[in-house]
Write a protein that holds these residues in place. Sequence first.
Motif, PDB file in Angstrom:
ATOM      1  N   ASN A  37      -1.388  -5.635   2.396  1.00  0.00           N
ATOM      2  CA  ASN A  37      -0.367  -6.633   2.069  1.00  0.00           C
ATOM      3  C   ASN A  37       0.381  -7.181   3.275  1.00  0.00           C
ATOM      4  N   ASP A 226       3.731   5.595   2.027  1.00  0.00           N
ATOM      5  CA  ASP A 226       2.970   4.647   1.188  1.00  0.00           C
ATOM      6  C   ASP A 226       1.586   5.248   0.909  1.00  0.00           C
ATOM      7  N   ARG A 333       5.773   0.537 -11.457  1.00  0.00           N
ATOM      8  CA  ARG A 333       5.824  -0.641 -10.564  1.00  0.00           C
ATOM      9  C   ARG A 333       4.439  -1.209 -10.275  1.00  0.00           C
TER      10      ARG A 333
HETATM   11  C1  SR1 Z   1       5.223  -6.461   0.372  1.00  0.00           C
HETATM   12  S1  SR1 Z   1       4.367  -5.001   0.518  1.00  0.00           S
HETATM   13  C2  SR1 Z   1       3.892  -4.535  -1.069  1.00  0.00           C
HETATM   14  C3  SR1 Z   1       3.388  -3.147  -1.174  1.00  0.00           C
HETATM   15  O1  SR1 Z   1       2.292  -2.974  -0.294  1.00  0.00           O
HETATM   16  C4  SR1 Z   1       2.435  -1.789   0.449  1.00  0.00           C
HETATM   17  O2  SR1 Z   1       1.232  -1.123   0.560  1.00  0.00           O
HETATM   18  C5  SR1 Z   1       3.504  -0.996  -0.262  1.00  0.00           C
HETATM   19  O3  SR1 Z   1       2.965  -0.204  -1.307  1.00  0.00           O
HETATM   20  C6  SR1 Z   1       4.371  -2.069  -0.764  1.00  0.00           C
HETATM   21  O4  SR1 Z   1       5.212  -1.667  -1.836  1.00  0.00           O
END
Ligand code: SR1
Length: 389
Positions: A37, A226, A333
């Motif tokens: 991401n 994470d 989530r």
């Molecule tokens: C904006 S980042 C979204 C998600 O990606 C990462 O791997 C984390 O899990 C985060 O919450």
Amino acid sequence: MSSYEPLTIDSAVTLVKKLGLFAESDAVSANEIGDGNLNYVFHIKGTEKSAIVKQALPYAKVVGESWPLTLERADIENRALRLQGTFAPDYTPKVYYSDKDLAITIMEDLSHLEIARTGLIGGEDYPLIAQHTGEFIARTLYGTSDFAMGPQEKKKLQHTFCNPELCDITEGLVFTDPFFDVETNDFEEGLRADVEKLWNDAELKLHAAQLKRQFLTAGDALLHGDLHTGSIFASSTETKVIDPEFAFYGPFGFDIAHFTANLFMNALSREESRRERLYEHIVTVWNVFTGEFTRLWNENNTEAFAKTEGYLTWLLADIFEQATGFMGLEMIRRTIGLAHVKDLDSIDDEKKRLDAKRHSLSIGAHFVKKRKAYTSADQLVAAVKEAVQ
Ligand code: SR1
Ligand code: MG
């Protein structure tokens, strides 16, 4: 070295040659392979060796330039990787080079392995993933805790791993946004009634608030931060934990919670007859984590109360309760928040997909609210089996 600018395939190749990691004469090729991401990831391949160049972007790639982020996370990731490598060298990629200004880390190429989430979705079982990940979590957490380091050294290290920006992402996306009607949430219309029920569940919100407070205030150990199945490269014999850019000093139960939540979501995405291996992994990772944490506790402990009857047993039970709650929040989530998991989203059949997502939501909410009722991974698995019957 020089000031920041985003790398291109050509400039990534120029850089690794300039650094002497590859010979000038080598016919080096590169591809941008990042599917996460936040960052660019270049796979650099020479005739005899290869490497990964990871570069942080000044914004969240998943959203675009409208979500600016500083480049600090590249330095956090590089230092976390090096430190985790001292505690769990078998499970951490080797770092060859890093540059804070360019926000890059150049590391071991793991392309002979597969991202565990992708493999699990494709039906792989990875027989050693839970054993290895349990050892990784126990060693990195225990090694950076007050118990192993003593409070003074620990506080000095903790000070260097302050990660407010990425913690803010987790505080929002995991602990807050899914419980309110905010724009960042993302769910299919078929789930609206379930989501509205969740938004109106005052008991659930109170428990989410309590868990959020633990995340905000606990400083037990240096977390990966994470540790979902997309942060693990695996094969049938090897496991490497990557991407610790969310690393910070947080609660002991967080990493294992995210790993187990993602295993549960993969199980929900499979036909019933193919879920058992995931359940075994969930029990194994807890047994390994507990056993390894206990071994380290007995071997190296600076705490005066270390041998006080009942202290370790109480601590492990506390971690389990906390992790059960964090696990539930991760399931919620990943189902209705901004960042989903492919395991659930890629189920083609709409009814099966909505059923799996409803289970993820209801099981997640149950684990958040009833976390005190659970004392073993076997009980968690039994509860999930009963819920999906
Ligand atoms: C904006 S980042 C979204 C998600 O990606 C990462 O791997 C984390 O899990 C985060 O919450
Ligand atoms: Mg990541």
